[in-house]
Enzyme design. Structure first.
Site, PDB file in Angstrom:
ATOM      1  N   TYR A   1       0.885  -1.176   0.000  1.00  0.00           N
ATOM      2  CA  TYR A   1       0.000   0.000   0.000  1.00  0.00           C
ATOM      3  C   TYR A   1       0.917   1.218   0.000  1.00  0.00           C
ATOM      4  O   TYR A   1       1.373   1.681   1.043  1.00  0.00           O
ATOM      5  CB  TYR A   1      -0.920  -0.020   1.216  1.00  0.00           C
ATOM      6  CG  TYR A   1      -1.753   1.235   1.380  1.00  0.00           C
ATOM      7  CD1 TYR A   1      -2.414   1.798   0.302  1.00  0.00           C
ATOM      8  CD2 TYR A   1      -1.868   1.852   2.619  1.00  0.00           C
ATOM      9  CE1 TYR A   1      -3.166   2.946   0.445  1.00  0.00           C
ATOM     10  CE2 TYR A   1      -2.632   3.002   2.781  1.00  0.00           C
ATOM     11  CZ  TYR A   1      -3.277   3.539   1.691  1.00  0.00           C
ATOM     12  OH  TYR A   1      -4.031   4.686   1.830  1.00  0.00           O
TER      13      TYR A   1
ATOM     14  N   ASP B   1     -13.887   2.579  -1.895  1.00  0.00           N
ATOM     15  CA  ASP B   1     -13.683   3.518  -2.994  1.00  0.00           C
ATOM     16  C   ASP B   1     -12.748   2.936  -4.053  1.00  0.00           C
ATOM     17  O   ASP B   1     -12.494   3.588  -5.064  1.00  0.00           O
ATOM     18  CB  ASP B   1     -13.144   4.852  -2.481  1.00  0.00           C
ATOM     19  CG  ASP B   1     -11.870   4.684  -1.666  1.00  0.00           C
ATOM     20  OD1 ASP B   1     -11.575   3.554  -1.251  1.00  0.00           O
ATOM     21  OD2 ASP B   1     -11.181   5.691  -1.422  1.00  0.00           O
ATOM     22  N   HIS B   2     -12.234   1.727  -3.814  1.00  0.00           N
ATOM     23  CA  HIS B   2     -11.444   0.982  -4.798  1.00  0.00           C
ATOM     24  C   HIS B   2     -12.212  -0.280  -5.183  1.00  0.00           C
ATOM     25  O   HIS B   2     -13.124  -0.717  -4.463  1.00  0.00           O
ATOM     26  CB  HIS B   2     -10.086   0.570  -4.230  1.00  0.00           C
ATOM     27  CG  HIS B   2      -9.150   1.710  -3.992  1.00  0.00           C
ATOM     28  ND1 HIS B   2      -7.992   1.909  -4.715  1.00  0.00           N
ATOM     29  CD2 HIS B   2      -9.192   2.722  -3.089  1.00  0.00           C
ATOM     30  CE1 HIS B   2      -7.368   2.985  -4.273  1.00  0.00           C
ATOM     31  NE2 HIS B   2      -8.074   3.497  -3.278  1.00  0.00           N
TER      32      HIS B   2
ATOM     33  N   CYS C   1     -22.571  20.086 -12.813  1.00  0.00           N
ATOM     34  CA  CYS C   1     -22.254  21.371 -13.419  1.00  0.00           C
ATOM     35  C   CYS C   1     -21.350  22.171 -12.470  1.00  0.00           C
ATOM     36  O   CYS C   1     -21.044  21.741 -11.371  1.00  0.00           O
ATOM     37  CB  CYS C   1     -23.529  22.161 -13.736  1.00  0.00           C
ATOM     38  SG  CYS C   1     -24.512  22.598 -12.269  1.00  0.00           S
TER      39      CYS C   1
ATOM     40  N   ASP D   1      -2.120  -1.341  -4.012  1.00  0.00           N
ATOM     41  CA  ASP D   1      -2.422   0.054  -4.346  1.00  0.00           C
ATOM     42  C   ASP D   1      -1.109   0.812  -4.447  1.00  0.00           C
ATOM     43  O   ASP D   1      -0.471   1.117  -3.439  1.00  0.00           O
ATOM     44  CB  ASP D   1      -3.319   0.650  -3.253  1.00  0.00           C
ATOM     45  CG  ASP D   1      -3.716   2.088  -3.547  1.00  0.00           C
ATOM     46  OD1 ASP D   1      -3.295   2.624  -4.584  1.00  0.00           O
ATOM     47  OD2 ASP D   1      -4.447   2.676  -2.727  1.00  0.00           O
TER      48      ASP D   1
END
Length: 518
Positions: free
Chosen positions: A156, A303-304, A509, A197
């Site tokens: 990591y 989130d991975h 946006c 990672d």
């Protein structure tokens, strides 16, 4: 076939999606079992476990059918950390924590450290103290029947925070240490797989917004990966480094192959991310044995997403797990711990012991002298005074010399006498006074009522109306500034849609509005 999978789990104690209706104490352990079952791999490497040894529970570390190995952060709790789970049919012959060898035990080590003279001992200890690397060494058998040694490096890698330049230096030094160790293992005859990672998107195809990033190719992390990897895939005769990015070997032109997305912006919905997780193998191993390399973006919970590879080899399990295995930890092995294990003897020189003894003697003598002095100065009952009765409170007060004392012969006028001295009012004046007093009370009551009304209106009015974004005319979402600076803690409104490519009309946006002016 040997299947290996790597996943940045973003907290091993946090239950993943789909694990529900379980007891809270057993929920995380059930989640780990479900993870291993769903990934269906012989070797599972997890990163960012965010668990320290004191918080590791037996159900979490010891899963039936697997032997596990953990590397913990020694500096911060709930930070970093990696773990490797091996099926019993893929039990390693050796396991080791860290890249430098400083945390290695006497037996069961992987070895082969290479030349690390460019690092100081303090630097090596700092690089390995965050729990970012774990090595397991396995025996494998090829389809030809030959036995080989395969070393998996579960890493990591550090993240380079733009606001902290020292972390970029730390990251590059970690990369350098990783490369030295991997090349030393290759030189010793072992096959090597680096997986985990790496916290760097190598090529522009590995990052969605690479075009808009300044000096993308000049990033030090990307230059390091250029030196480590063969740059034209496994079928090309031209290569630079000793390792191959296995996914790009099988999918050299696959776009949108990302493994990490921002959870805050919801970027995963529109696949607006980057590829930070890799399975890197040495060139010979990838060309001869790799059958596939894959991503699993459908697996949620972090989130991975997981990444992995399939090798056309079989594992030869060791007869016994290495000493680093969690089942051998004293707290899980069923052995009773003694309190002396948690105490560290304090070593003192004879000179320090003699000085401490003299100090203690002087303290005792001084204490005795102070007690004798207190006894000698304390007044005896015969000297304190002849009066034995209880004193009155007035005896503690004395009249002030500046204020004249009133004579006891003078009497103050009584209230009826004072009222007689006042001039009587006429009936008209009393009527006017009553009217004025009544109007004053009515005005005060009205003002008080208005204040109360305005107060409760402000409290019960509810939040302000949420503004609409300019791009979609949809209700915005409120966020809080967390970056240090003059706006820290301020709230603002922005488009509620997930982040995506600027060319995608369904993405967020650029609407922005402070909730309150500064």
């Amino acid at each position: 076939m040997l299947r290996v999978v790597s996943w940045n789990i973003n907290g091993i104690r946090r239950p993943v999606q789909g694990v529900a209706n379980q007891e809270p104490s057993n929920c995380a352990a059930v989640a780990v079992g479900r993870i291993l079952e769903e990934l269906d791999a012989d070797i599972v490497c997890l990163q960012e476990t965010k668990v320290t040894r004191d918080a590791l529970t037996e159900p979490l570390a010891i899963v039936e059918g697997y032997n596990s190995y953990f590397s913990f952060s020694r500096n911060r709790s709930g930070y970093s950390g990696v773990a490797t789970f091996c099926k019993d049919n893929a039990t390693p012959v050796a396991a080791e924590e860290g890249l430098s060898g400083l945390f290695a035990t006497q037996n069961g080590n992987v070895g082969c450290y290479g030349n690390m003279d460019e690092f100081t001992q303090e630097e090596l200890r700092a690089l390995d103290s965050e729990g970012r690397a774990l090595l397991t060494q396995h025996k494998i058998r090829t389809w030809e029947g030959k036995e080989r040694i395969l070393t998996l490096i579960n890493v990591y890698c550090p993240h380079a925070d733009p606001g902290r330049p020292e972390r970029l230096v730390f990251k590059m030094r970690f990369y350098r240490l990783l490369q030295i160790r991997a090349e030393a293992l290759l030189a010793a005859g072992s096959h090597v797989i680096i997986l985990g990672d790496l916290n760097t998107a190598h090529r522009p195809i590995d990052h969605w917004d690479a075009v808009n990033l300044e000096c993308f190719e000049e990033d030090p992390g990307r230059k390091w990966m250029d030196s480590l990897l063969s740059n034209l895939g496994c079928q090309s005769a031209s290569h630079v480094g000793p390792f191959i990015d296995s996914y790009r070997c099988f999918q050299p032109k696959q776009e949108g192959a990302f493994t990490c997305w921002s959870a805050v912006t919801g970027a995963r919905h529109l696949n607006y991310g980057s590829r930070l997780d890799y399975v890197l193998g040495d060139r010979t191993l990838v060309i001869d044995t790799f059958q596939a390399s894959f991503l699993l973006p459908e697996v949620m919970g972090s989130d991975h997403c997981p990444v992995g590879a399939v090798l056309s080899v079989s594992s030869v399990p060791a007869k016994q797990c290495p000493p680093l295995c969690t089942r051998f930890l004293p707290e899980f092995a069923g052995t009773q711990l003694k309190i002396l294990r948690f105490l560290v003897p304090l070593e003192q020189s004879p000179l320090l012991e003699q000085s401490a003894l003299q100090h203690n003697n002087q303290t005792r003598v001084q204490t005795c002298q102070n007690k004798a002095q207190v006894h000698s100065t304390r007044p005896r009952p015969s000297q304190a005074g002849s009066g034995r009765g209880q004193k009155n409170l007035k005896s503690y007060f004395q009249p002030s010399p500046n204020c004249p004392q009133a004579s006891p012969d003078i009497e103050l006028p009584s209230p009826p006498l004072m009222s007689a001295l006042m001039t009587p009012k006429t009936p008209e004046e009393e009527a006017v006074a009553k009217v004025v007093k009544g109007r004053a009370k009515a005005s005060e009551a009205k003002d008080e009522k208005e204040v109360r009304t305005s107060f409760w209106k402000s409290v019960l009015a509810g939040p302000l109306r949420t503004p609409l974004c300019g791009g979609h005319r949809e209700p915005c979402v409120m966020r809080t500034v967390k970056k240090p600076g003059p706006n820290l803690g301020r709230r603002f409104y922005m488009c509620a849609r997930p982040r995506g490519p600027p060319t995608d009309p369904s993405s967020r946006c650029n609407f922005f509005l402070w909730s309150r002016p500064s």
